[in-house]
Motif scaffolding. Sequence first.
Motif, PDB file in Angstrom:
ATOM      1  N   HIS A 106      42.988  33.094  33.672  1.00  0.00           N
ATOM      2  CA  HIS A 106      42.210  33.932  32.753  1.00  0.00           C
ATOM      3  C   HIS A 106      42.041  33.211  31.435  1.00  0.00           C
ATOM      4  N   GLU A 161      56.005  42.303  30.306  1.00  0.00           N
ATOM      5  CA  GLU A 161      54.633  41.942  29.968  1.00  0.00           C
ATOM      6  C   GLU A 161      54.130  42.683  28.722  1.00  0.00           C
ATOM      7  N   ALA A 175      49.627  37.474  41.408  1.00  0.00           N
ATOM      8  CA  ALA A 175      50.434  36.288  41.702  1.00  0.00           C
ATOM      9  C   ALA A 175      51.768  36.671  42.346  1.00  0.00           C
ATOM     10  N   GLU A 185      48.741  28.118  41.331  1.00  0.00           N
ATOM     11  CA  GLU A 185      47.989  28.706  40.222  1.00  0.00           C
ATOM     12  C   GLU A 185      48.474  28.100  38.912  1.00  0.00           C
ATOM     13  N   ASP A 244      57.122  42.571  35.352  1.00  0.00           N
ATOM     14  CA  ASP A 244      55.689  42.865  35.265  1.00  0.00           C
ATOM     15  C   ASP A 244      55.476  44.242  35.878  1.00  0.00           C
ATOM     16  N   ARG A 261      42.165  34.623  47.441  1.00  0.00           N
ATOM     17  CA  ARG A 261      42.363  34.866  46.014  1.00  0.00           C
ATOM     18  C   ARG A 261      42.679  36.353  45.872  1.00  0.00           C
ATOM     19  N   LEU A 264      52.772  45.964  36.209  1.00  0.00           N
ATOM     20  CA  LEU A 264      51.535  46.075  37.005  1.00  0.00           C
ATOM     21  C   LEU A 264      50.894  44.698  37.102  1.00  0.00           C
ATOM     22  N   ASP A 265      51.172  44.030  38.201  1.00  0.00           N
ATOM     23  CA  ASP A 265      50.572  42.714  38.425  1.00  0.00           C
ATOM     24  C   ASP A 265      49.370  42.915  39.343  1.00  0.00           C
ATOM     25  N   GLY A 266      48.216  42.467  38.884  1.00  0.00           N
ATOM     26  CA  GLY A 266      46.995  42.738  39.643  1.00  0.00           C
ATOM     27  C   GLY A 266      46.199  43.850  38.971  1.00  0.00           C
ATOM     28  N   THR A 267      46.215  43.837  37.643  1.00  0.00           N
ATOM     29  CA  THR A 267      45.572  44.886  36.853  1.00  0.00           C
ATOM     30  C   THR A 267      44.087  45.039  37.189  1.00  0.00           C
TER      31      THR A 267
HETATM   32  P1  2AM Z   1      48.092  40.787  35.592  1.00  0.00           P
HETATM   33  O1  2AM Z   1      47.308  41.493  36.594  1.00  0.00           O
HETATM   34  O2  2AM Z   1      49.455  41.383  35.350  1.00  0.00           O
HETATM   35  O3  2AM Z   1      47.363  40.516  34.301  1.00  0.00           O
HETATM   36  C1  2AM Z   1      45.744  36.685  38.925  1.00  0.00           C
HETATM   37  O4  2AM Z   1      45.243  35.413  39.087  1.00  0.00           O
HETATM   38  C2  2AM Z   1      47.071  36.653  38.197  1.00  0.00           C
HETATM   39  O5  2AM Z   1      46.890  36.215  36.838  1.00  0.00           O
HETATM   40  C3  2AM Z   1      47.700  38.007  38.132  1.00  0.00           C
HETATM   41  O6  2AM Z   1      49.038  37.853  38.472  1.00  0.00           O
HETATM   42  C4  2AM Z   1      47.481  38.435  36.678  1.00  0.00           C
HETATM   43  O7  2AM Z   1      48.467  39.318  36.189  1.00  0.00           O
HETATM   44  C5  2AM Z   1      47.615  37.111  35.979  1.00  0.00           C
HETATM   45  N1  2AM Z   1      47.114  37.046  34.614  1.00  0.00           N
HETATM   46  C6  2AM Z   1      47.632  36.243  33.657  1.00  0.00           C
HETATM   47  N2  2AM Z   1      46.979  36.376  32.497  1.00  0.00           N
HETATM   48  C7  2AM Z   1      46.033  37.301  32.689  1.00  0.00           C
HETATM   49  C8  2AM Z   1      45.038  37.887  31.842  1.00  0.00           C
HETATM   50  N3  2AM Z   1      44.900  37.533  30.564  1.00  0.00           N
HETATM   51  N4  2AM Z   1      44.224  38.806  32.388  1.00  0.00           N
HETATM   52  C9  2AM Z   1      44.366  39.165  33.674  1.00  0.00           C
HETATM   53  N5  2AM Z   1      45.286  38.636  34.513  1.00  0.00           N
HETATM   54  C10 2AM Z   1      46.115  37.721  34.037  1.00  0.00           C
END
Ligand code: 2AM
Length: 264
Positions: free
Chosen positions: A161, A69, A190, A207, A86, A186, A88-91
Amino acid sequence: MARSAIINVMVQTAMKAGRSLARDFGEVQNLQVSLKGPGDYVSQADRKAEEIIYQELSRARPGYSFLMEERGTVPGDDDQHRWIVDPLDGTTNFLHGIPIFSISIALERQGQIVAGVIYNPAMDELYTAERGGGAFMNDRRLRVAGRAKLSDAVIGTGIPHLGRGHHGHALIDLRNVMGEVAGIRRLGSAALDLAYVAAGRMDGFFEDALAPWDMAAGILMVREAGGFASDRDGGQEMFDNGTIVAGNEQMHKSLLKTLQQRKG
Ligand code: 2AM
Ligand code: CA
């Protein structure tokens, strides 16, 4: 349960990065909200976790290429293997002190996902899957939920997003799906959504506007738990068009049909 060598490498890596994220998550929860907020701190935590993963995986399997990422594409000498990561998914959850975030690591061999690990360090839940070998959470075998009717189903989704004022499509999908299901969740990661589908906690997930690193490991997780995953047209172009629909066979089919109500 004996894990294969490659899953071991991925698990050790995810756990090491997970310890780093967990420490930083503890700090986020304690941070005074300054004018800047903990945003910068969180992107540092993200980059630190990615660095650990990059170092560990490069050492264990020199030459494999990466799609990450933060770093993007890092080419390697071995054109057969690619890590999709990834860190950190769910930042957004992480930033707000909500313990729903994960590390997602997938391995592709000749364009096919062959191994996946998803780890939520805050809950110490470790999901692993290997092609043909099943899916597991903390070594317990996973199976997708058996519910057949959409009206009984809890379905996960995410709000793409795309910025304020650009959620028209997502709202139409949401309205169409909400009209038919028992409940919508929600979660905000993901990768974890897909792990939850594999674990039978949610009956399905859809999604749009996702990146390959959000879903690579999760797709394998769902399939190895006996489920189905495709893009929203029922094809296999998830990485190209960024859409995903997952669930058990009937749920996947019903969700695809419901989502087809929106054209274009
Ligand atoms: P992330 O937290 O790594 O950014 C939530 O609906 C999902 O969308 C998460 O898996 C999130 O990953 C992802 N996502 C994709 N594009 C993003 C963005 N621009 N900002 C935040 N989350 C995003
Ligand atoms: Ca992500």
